[in-house]
Design a protein around this motif. Sequence first.
Motif, PDB file in Angstrom:
ATOM      1  N   LEU A 106       0.829  -1.202   0.000  1.00 46.71           N
ATOM      2  CA  LEU A 106       0.000   0.000   0.000  1.00 46.71           C
ATOM      3  C   LEU A 106       0.865   1.254   0.000  1.00 46.71           C
ATOM      4  O   LEU A 106       0.611   2.204  -0.750  1.00 46.71           O
ATOM      5  N   GLU A 107       1.904   1.250   0.832  1.00 45.17           N
ATOM      6  CA  GLU A 107       2.817   2.391   0.895  1.00 45.17           C
ATOM      7  C   GLU A 107       3.470   2.637  -0.472  1.00 45.17           C
ATOM      8  O   GLU A 107       3.559   3.776  -0.930  1.00 45.17           O
ATOM      9  N   ALA A 142       2.289   1.718  -3.446  1.00 40.94           N
ATOM     10  CA  ALA A 142       1.257   2.185  -4.379  1.00 40.94           C
ATOM     11  C   ALA A 142       0.950   3.666  -4.162  1.00 40.94           C
ATOM     12  O   ALA A 142       0.819   4.426  -5.127  1.00 40.94           O
ATOM     13  N   GLU A 143       0.852   4.073  -2.906  1.00 41.38           N
ATOM     14  CA  GLU A 143       0.584   5.488  -2.613  1.00 41.38           C
ATOM     15  C   GLU A 143       1.735   6.374  -3.075  1.00 41.38           C
ATOM     16  O   GLU A 143       1.520   7.462  -3.613  1.00 41.38           O
ATOM     17  N   ARG A 144       2.972   5.901  -2.883  1.00 46.26           N
ATOM     18  CA  ARG A 144       4.138   6.664  -3.324  1.00 46.26           C
ATOM     19  C   ARG A 144       4.153   6.793  -4.846  1.00 46.26           C
ATOM     20  O   ARG A 144       4.391   7.875  -5.385  1.00 46.26           O
ATOM     21  N   ARG A 145       3.848   5.698  -5.549  1.00 46.30           N
ATOM     22  CA  ARG A 145       3.815   5.731  -7.019  1.00 46.30           C
ATOM     23  C   ARG A 145       2.697   6.646  -7.517  1.00 46.30           C
ATOM     24  O   ARG A 145       2.865   7.362  -8.502  1.00 46.30           O
ATOM     25  N   LEU A 146       1.556   6.635  -6.848  1.00 43.47           N
ATOM     26  CA  LEU A 146       0.450   7.509  -7.231  1.00 43.47           C
ATOM     27  C   LEU A 146       0.856   8.972  -7.080  1.00 43.47           C
ATOM     28  O   LEU A 146       0.581   9.799  -7.963  1.00 43.47           O
ATOM     29  N   GLU A 147       1.508   9.299  -5.981  1.00 42.72           N
ATOM     30  CA  GLU A 147       1.963  10.675  -5.776  1.00 42.72           C
ATOM     31  C   GLU A 147       2.988  11.080  -6.840  1.00 42.72           C
ATOM     32  O   GLU A 147       2.961  12.211  -7.340  1.00 42.72           O
ATOM     33  N   ARG A 172       1.026  11.834  -9.918  1.00 39.45           N
ATOM     34  CA  ARG A 172       0.315  13.115  -9.799  1.00 39.45           C
ATOM     35  C   ARG A 172       1.251  14.311  -9.957  1.00 39.45           C
ATOM     36  O   ARG A 172       0.851  15.358 -10.443  1.00 39.45           O
TER      37      ARG A 172
END
Length: 96
Positions: free
Chosen positions: A65-66, A68-73, A76
Motif C-alpha cells: 500500500l505504501e 502504491a501510494e508513493r507511485r500515485l503521488e 500526480r
Amino acid sequence: MSGLAWTAGHMRVKQIEEPETAMIALRLPPDIEERLEALARRTGRSAHDHASDAILDHLENLEDLELAERRLEEHRRGESETIPLYDLMTRYGVDH
C-alpha cells in the motif's frame, strides 16, 4: 525460526535460533485467542505459525500500500508515465 510463548490473556512472539532477535508481546481478546488456538488444532500448525504468518502478510500488505501510494503521488506530480492496460497486457502476453 520463530517461537511463541503463551501466558494468561496474551501471547508473546519471539524469534529463536537467531542472534539479536526481538520479542513482541500481544494482548489478544479472549475470542481472538480462542479462534487462534482452534485454528491451530484444526490445521495441525502451531498458533505461533499462524500468528507469524498473519503478521508477515499484514506487513507485506502495508508495504504494498505504501509503495502504491508513493507511485500515485509520483504520477500526480508528473514524475512517472502510465502505460495503457492494453499495451501492458500485450507486452506480457496476457489474453485480452
